[in-house]
Design an enzyme around this catalytic site. Structure first.
Site, short mmCIF file in Angstrom:
data_model
loop_
_atom_site.label_atom_id
_atom_site.label_comp_id
_atom_site.label_asym_id
_atom_site.label_seq_id
_atom_site.Cartn_x
_atom_site.Cartn_y
_atom_site.Cartn_z
N LYS A 1 -8.93 0.73 18.97
CA LYS A 1 -7.83 0.59 19.09
C LYS A 1 -7.15 0.61 20.45
O LYS A 1 -8.14 0.46 21.33
CB LYS A 1 -6.96 1.93 18.44
CG LYS A 1 -7.23 1.89 16.79
CD LYS A 1 -7.04 3.18 16.16
CE LYS A 1 -5.47 3.29 16.25
NZ LYS A 1 -4.85 1.95 15.15
N ASP B 1 -2.16 -6.31 14.63
CA ASP B 1 -1.05 -5.31 14.59
C ASP B 1 0.40 -5.84 14.89
O ASP B 1 0.79 -6.23 15.81
CB ASP B 1 -1.43 -4.28 15.52
CG ASP B 1 -0.42 -3.04 15.62
OD1 ASP B 1 -0.24 -2.73 14.43
OD2 ASP B 1 -0.09 -2.45 16.51
N GLU C 1 -8.46 -3.62 17.03
CA GLU C 1 -6.80 -3.92 17.00
C GLU C 1 -6.34 -4.79 18.02
O GLU C 1 -6.62 -4.73 19.21
CB GLU C 1 -6.33 -2.68 16.91
CG GLU C 1 -4.82 -2.66 16.86
CD GLU C 1 -4.23 -1.24 17.06
OE1 GLU C 1 -3.85 -0.64 15.94
OE2 GLU C 1 -3.89 -1.05 18.08
N LYS D 1 -4.38 6.55 6.43
CA LYS D 1 -3.06 7.42 6.47
C LYS D 1 -3.19 7.79 5.06
O LYS D 1 -2.09 7.55 4.17
CB LYS D 1 -1.89 6.40 6.81
CG LYS D 1 -2.10 6.02 8.25
CD LYS D 1 -0.88 5.04 8.58
CE LYS D 1 -1.20 4.20 10.22
NZ LYS D 1 -0.10 3.22 10.44
N ARG E 1 0.91 21.67 -14.05
CA ARG E 1 1.73 21.11 -12.98
C ARG E 1 0.38 20.64 -12.06
O ARG E 1 0.74 19.49 -11.37
CB ARG E 1 2.42 22.07 -12.20
CG ARG E 1 3.00 21.61 -11.04
CD ARG E 1 3.61 20.51 -10.93
NE ARG E 1 4.49 20.32 -12.03
CZ ARG E 1 5.04 18.96 -12.55
NH1 ARG E 1 4.52 17.77 -11.99
NH2 ARG E 1 6.01 18.92 -13.62
#
Length: 259
Positions: free
Chosen positions: A185, A235, A214, A153, A118
């Site tokens: 940002k 963005d 950004e 992310k 697994r």
């Protein structure tokens, strides 16, 4: 971990010791404080050995075969059995596979095969899913000058593996973390008093680090490029807005559309 597996990881840009830590932690999470697979120990004789195939359950792009091999190669060490599993990898990362294709074959103590199964499949399936999804976007961009970029992310603890999977799927890594590219940002702009002041502070503190800004509007895009930004993250812009930025900025900065 065998030398051949270690070399395959290094060739793919992965640190074998980091991969080892991920695998050991994953196995420990499954086996608990006593490193014990109670079902396999109870039902499978210790001396029994078997051979099993890792088979694709769906069409896609495979990634993480060396990682899966490392799981099987390390499970004897982690459980303290001292026994080994032989792994033969027959596919290669980045390869398009079809449902039913054999990707690898493992031979060894049946208990170890079931204990490792697994964890190996979790990592292999996760990475192959990322590679498959990336490949779909990369194929859609064929013939253009655009590329697929990834982000930060990622699943905590699996960033290196997931970003490798992006590469296997035909995508490109943007930044690996907060350390290698400065990303100005909205909150940075607010705290520093604007794009230009924020850029100047980053450049003064870290003159050799690439700087991405950004931006939400055409005016911000022009301001950021005039300040010296290497990259712009556009963005949540509409296609019409993106065209305006491309026309205004040209080749003065690399442009990334996101959202």
């Amino acid at each position: 971990m065998r030398d051949s597996t270690r070399r395959a990881l290094v060739d793919g840009g992965l640190d074998p010791e980091r991969v080892r830590r991920v695998i050991v932690d994953a196995l420990a999470e499954d086996l608990g404080p006593d490193f014990l697979d109670v079902t396999s120990v109870a039902t499978i004789p210790d001396a029994q050995t078997d051979t099993a195939d890792l088979v694709a359950r769906a069409d896609g792009v495979v990634a993480g075969l060396a990682v899966a091999a490392a799981v099987f190669e390390l499970v004897g060490e982690v459980t303290g059995s001292g026994r080994t599993v032989e792994v033969s990898v027959v596919a290669h990362d980045g390869q398009r596979v079809a449902r039913g294709d054999v990707l690898a074959t493992v031979t060894g103590p049946t208990r170890l095969l079931l204990t490792a199964e697994r964890t190996a499949l979790n990592l292999l399936c996760r990475m192959s899913g990322v590679a498959t999804h990336t490949r779909a976007w990369a194929d859609a961009l064929t013939g253009t000058k655009a590329m697929v970029l990834d982000t930060r992310k990622t699943t905590p603890g699996l960033r290196a593996l997931e970003k490798y999977a992006v590469r296997a799927g035909g995508g490109t890594n943007k930044r690996m973390g907060l350390h290698d590219v400065a990303m100005i940002k909205d909150n940075h702009k607010l705290a520093a008093g604007g794009i230009a002041p924020a850029y100047r502070r980053v450049r003064a503190a870290f003159p050799d680090v690439p700087v991405q800004v950004e931006v939400d509007t055409l005016a911000e895009a022009v301001e950021a490029v005039d300040a010296g930004a290497d990259f712009l993250l556009l963005d949540n812009m509409t296609p019409a807005q993106l065209r305006e930025v491309v026309a205004a900025v040209g080749d003065r900065a690399e442009l990334e559309a996101t959202g």
